[in-house]
Structure formats: structure tokens, C-alpha cells
Scaffold this motif. Sequence first.
Motif, short mmCIF file in Angstrom:
data_model
loop_
_atom_site.label_atom_id
_atom_site.label_comp_id
_atom_site.label_asym_id
_atom_site.label_seq_id
_atom_site.Cartn_x
_atom_site.Cartn_y
_atom_site.Cartn_z
N LEU A 49 0.79 -1.18 -0.06
CA LEU A 49 0.04 0.05 -0.05
C LEU A 49 1.00 1.18 0.19
CD1 LEU A 49 -2.72 1.49 0.16
CD2 LEU A 49 -2.52 1.17 2.54
N HIS A 50 0.78 2.08 -0.94
CA HIS A 50 1.49 3.33 -1.01
C HIS A 50 0.64 4.49 -0.78
CE1 HIS A 50 4.19 6.36 -3.11
NE2 HIS A 50 5.03 5.81 -2.48
N ILE A 51 0.61 4.93 0.42
CA ILE A 51 -0.20 5.90 0.83
C ILE A 51 -0.28 7.19 -0.05
CG2 ILE A 51 -0.96 7.23 2.75
CD1 ILE A 51 -0.33 4.83 4.50
N PRO A 52 0.90 7.96 -0.14
CA PRO A 52 0.89 9.07 -0.79
C PRO A 52 0.29 9.20 -2.25
CG PRO A 52 3.23 8.59 0.09
CD PRO A 52 2.42 7.22 0.15
N THR A 53 0.51 7.78 -3.04
CA THR A 53 -0.17 7.91 -4.31
C THR A 53 -1.50 7.11 -4.30
OG1 THR A 53 0.89 5.92 -5.14
CG2 THR A 53 2.08 7.87 -5.65
N GLN A 54 -1.97 6.72 -3.27
CA GLN A 54 -3.33 5.99 -2.77
C GLN A 54 -3.25 4.89 -3.76
OE1 GLN A 54 -6.74 8.49 -2.90
NE2 GLN A 54 -5.70 9.61 -0.92
N GLN A 55 -2.10 3.98 -3.84
CA GLN A 55 -2.13 2.72 -4.79
C GLN A 55 -1.94 1.40 -4.02
OE1 GLN A 55 0.95 3.97 -7.62
NE2 GLN A 55 -0.60 4.13 -9.18
N PHE A 56 -2.61 0.66 -4.28
CA PHE A 56 -2.33 -0.92 -3.65
C PHE A 56 -1.84 -1.91 -4.79
CE2 PHE A 56 -3.99 -4.89 -1.86
CZ PHE A 56 -3.28 -4.70 -0.60
N PHE A 78 -4.41 -1.29 -8.06
CA PHE A 78 -5.55 -0.55 -7.81
C PHE A 78 -5.02 1.03 -7.33
CE2 PHE A 78 -8.85 1.22 -4.86
CZ PHE A 78 -9.66 1.23 -5.92
N ASP A 79 -5.52 2.05 -8.13
CA ASP A 79 -5.25 3.30 -8.08
C ASP A 79 -6.66 3.97 -7.65
OD1 ASP A 79 -4.91 6.03 -8.33
OD2 ASP A 79 -3.53 6.05 -9.83
N GLN A 80 -6.38 4.14 -6.30
CA GLN A 80 -7.84 4.73 -5.53
C GLN A 80 -8.42 6.16 -6.04
OE1 GLN A 80 -7.80 5.08 -1.52
NE2 GLN A 80 -10.15 5.72 -1.18
N THR A 81 -7.17 6.97 -6.33
CA THR A 81 -7.24 8.29 -6.72
C THR A 81 -8.25 8.27 -8.25
OG1 THR A 81 -5.31 8.69 -7.75
CG2 THR A 81 -5.78 9.33 -5.65
N LYS A 82 -7.96 7.41 -9.07
CA LYS A 82 -8.50 7.25 -10.36
C LYS A 82 -9.46 6.41 -10.67
CE LYS A 82 -4.11 8.60 -12.59
NZ LYS A 82 -2.94 8.07 -13.54
N GLN A 83 -9.78 5.60 -9.37
CA GLN A 83 -10.68 4.38 -9.60
C GLN A 83 -10.28 3.48 -10.58
OE1 GLN A 83 -13.57 3.65 -6.89
NE2 GLN A 83 -11.94 4.95 -6.04
N LEU A 84 -9.08 2.96 -10.83
CA LEU A 84 -8.61 2.32 -12.08
C LEU A 84 -7.92 0.95 -11.57
CD1 LEU A 84 -8.35 2.27 -15.09
CD2 LEU A 84 -5.97 3.33 -14.47
N LEU A 85 -8.07 0.03 -11.95
CA LEU A 85 -7.77 -1.45 -11.73
C LEU A 85 -7.01 -2.12 -12.99
CD1 LEU A 85 -7.62 -3.66 -9.60
CD2 LEU A 85 -9.54 -4.73 -10.88
#
Length: 108
Positions: A49-56, A78-85
Motif C-alpha cells: 500500500l503506497h499511501i501518498p499515491t493511494q495505490q495498492f 489498484f489506483d484509488q484516486t483514479k478508481q482504476l484497476l
Amino acid sequence: MQILSDSIPNGLPDTVPTIVKKDTIHLNSDKDSSLETTITYEAEDSGVLHIPTQQFILYNKAVAHYGAMNLKAGHIEFDQTKQLLKAYATKDTSGKIIDRPVITQDDI
């Protein structure tokens, strides 16, 4: 040659406490950025989990379940900011492509 003994007498308990922490993430509760159901996941190697970029990111034989949707791949991001998997295949040591992404949906 002098042999020194341990500075802690025998029979005394270890004074370092065992600490157990839960890993908790607080997400924005805006309706547009929240998920409709729980995501369960696993990976043979690791999940980062990379918190600064909100990626898992899940590495090596990754599996993710979201509601009735199931995704298996060598590598899942999974990129939470872009809602992209994103899902990727991986290569074995001989360069052969393995663990190609496969998405399925359970019967409803």
C-alpha cells in the motif's frame, strides 16, 4: 582469555512487551470515492500500500474479489484516486508469459 557471563540473570522474564497493532486505513467517505462492497485479496508474494499515491499493488499470483467479480493475474494494481484497476501477466525465469489476467463473474 576471560569469558564473560550474560548480564541478565537466568530465570528473569523478557521485559520487552509484545505489541500487536492493527493496520487501519481511513478513506474519504464521499459517495463518489467509496466502494460499494468489500474487496478481498491475496498474493503469493506481497501486497504493498503506497499511501501518498493511494495505490495498492499485489505481486505474484494475485487474486482480488469484489462482489461477484473475481480477478486473477500475476500482478494487480489498484489506483484509488483514479478508481482504476490494472492487471498484468508475469514471466517465469525462462521468459515464458504466465499468470495472464483472467476476470470472471459469479452467478447471481
